[in-house]
Design a protein around this motif. Structure first.
Motif, short mmCIF file in Angstrom:
data_model
loop_
_atom_site.label_atom_id
_atom_site.label_comp_id
_atom_site.label_asym_id
_atom_site.label_seq_id
_atom_site.Cartn_x
_atom_site.Cartn_y
_atom_site.Cartn_z
N ASP A 10 0.85 -1.21 0.00
CA ASP A 10 0.00 0.00 0.00
C ASP A 10 0.88 1.26 0.00
O ASP A 10 0.85 2.03 0.94
CB ASP A 10 -0.95 -0.01 1.21
N ASP A 14 7.20 3.99 3.68
CA ASP A 14 8.09 2.88 4.05
C ASP A 14 7.92 1.71 3.09
O ASP A 14 8.86 0.95 2.86
CB ASP A 14 7.90 2.45 5.51
N ASP A 15 6.73 1.58 2.48
CA ASP A 15 6.58 0.58 1.41
C ASP A 15 7.54 0.88 0.27
O ASP A 15 8.16 -0.03 -0.31
CB ASP A 15 5.15 0.57 0.86
N ASN A 39 -2.44 2.71 3.52
CA ASN A 39 -1.91 4.08 3.63
C ASN A 39 -2.66 5.03 2.71
O ASN A 39 -2.78 6.22 2.99
CB ASN A 39 -0.42 4.09 3.30
N ILE A 125 2.97 -6.31 2.88
CA ILE A 125 3.39 -5.22 3.77
C ILE A 125 2.26 -4.19 3.89
O ILE A 125 2.50 -3.01 4.12
CB ILE A 125 4.73 -4.58 3.29
N GLY A 126 1.05 -4.68 3.73
CA GLY A 126 -0.16 -3.88 3.92
C GLY A 126 -1.23 -4.77 4.54
O GLY A 126 -0.94 -5.90 4.96
N ASN A 168 -1.66 -2.50 9.84
CA ASN A 168 -2.02 -3.41 8.75
C ASN A 168 -3.07 -4.43 9.20
O ASN A 168 -4.00 -4.73 8.45
CB ASN A 168 -0.77 -4.15 8.24
N ASP A 242 8.24 -1.83 7.00
CA ASP A 242 8.11 -2.74 5.86
C ASP A 242 9.46 -3.33 5.40
O ASP A 242 9.53 -4.51 5.01
CB ASP A 242 7.42 -2.02 4.70
CA CA Z 1 2.81 -0.77 4.23
#
Ligand code: CA
Ligand code: BDR
Length: 314
Positions: A10, A14-15, A39, A125-126, A168, A242
């Protein structure tokens, strides 16, 4: 042979750092990005994923757009005070020149895993909606995936979205409970460790010293995100969320792991989205945890080595 990964994301500041970290790591081969709300809304997450691949000169990597809402309730909305209204620190980037593939994230994930049994690692990572939907559509992916390494949850400490829950998992607790309950190996890289992986302002200067387009992009999008950490935690720099999941996929020996079954609170008034590992041996049977697979839960990390690894890949 590099490990094939699909990053479900998302983006998100940081992603973005995590995606570039993965792309610059020879141990990994990113075979796709799948997008999810969190995000930002899912459509903007897709736009950002495409932009990031353009900046990295990796438009050969497919992007598949995911779900717009969690399994049970509507999406709660973006977090512009953390990642900017555009999810890229209010950098106002031009639109991408490429498009997402004509396949949903869940179907893309299924196709990739079923076509390459034992080879694909999922790195969400979301929020976990796409992963739960893929399991629902094709439960056999649980036997065919290599493993799942996700950023999310908090086993032994407080949350960040609420006092109880990490962002998340809080975004889709029902999906998370499905993912932790499926018969595959899940590693939950949660706040227990990510809040001890600290990139200081001195560390972050390494991005400014690089002339690479990816590093310049990170320099551009970081200020707002850093301000959030300063305001919220009095932190000089950022905690590494992430990218810690990417670091685990590269080198799990950086982490000390406990193995516990994990349930997710889906109905609590104050604690919705809290991840509950069964950490104690008990004489009583606890049916809610019985028969659930053991999840790898990192509880300690060599934060300095994780940061050094990330910096070495700028
Ligand atoms: Ca994320
Ligand atoms: C997680 O929430 C999001 O804001 C970040 O991108 C990360 O995936 C941290 O709790």
């Amino acid at each position: 042979m590099p490990r094939k990964i699909i990053i479900d994301t998302d983006p998100g500041v940081d992603d973005s750092m995590a995606i570039f970290f993965a792309l610059n790591s020879p141990e990994l081969e990113v075979i796709g990005l799948t997008t999810i709300y969190g995000n930002v809304h899912t459509s903007l997450a897709t736009t950002n994923a495409l932009r990031l691949l353009e900046i990295a000169a990796r438009t050969d990597i497919p992007v598949a757009q995911g779900a717009n809402d969690p399994l049970a309730i509507p999406y709660g909305g973006p977090v512009p005070f953390v990642h900017g209204a555009d999810g890229q620190g209010d950098a106002n980037l031009p639109p991408p020149s490429t498009c997402a593939v004509d396949q949903s994230a869940a179907v893309f994930i299924i196709e990739q895993i079923m076509r390459q049994p034992g080879e694909v690692t999922l790195v969400p990572i979301g929020p976990l909606t796409n992963i739960a939907l893929a399991l629902r559509l094709e439960p056999r992916i649980a036997q065919r995936v290599r493993e799942v390494v996700l950023m999310g949850g908090n086993a032994l400490g407080p949350g960040n979205a609420t006092p109880a829950a990490e962002a998340n998992i809080h975004n889709d607790p029902e999906a998370a409970d499905v993912v932790f309950g499926a018969p595959w190996q899940v590693t939950m890289v949660g706040l227990d460790v990510t809040h001890t992986v600290h990139m200081t302002s001195a560390d972050l200067e390494a991005y400014a010293r690089s002339s690479k387009a990816t590093a310049r992009h990170i320099v551009h999008i970081l200020p707002k995100y850093r301000q959030y950490f300063e305001d919220t935690y009095g932190c000089d720099g950022i905690f590494v969320h992430d990218s810690s999941a990417i670091a685990y996929a590269i080198d799990p020996t950086l982490f000390t792991v406990q193995r516990w079954p994990v349930r997710v609170e889906t109905s609590g008034l104050f604690s919705r989205g809290k991840t509950w590992p069964l950490v104690t041996q008990t004489d009583h049977r606890l049916p809610e945890w019985e028969g659930r697979p053991l999840v790898n839960v990192p509880t300690r990390v060599d934060g300095r080595r994780v940061v050094d690894l990330i910096l070495s890949r700028i």
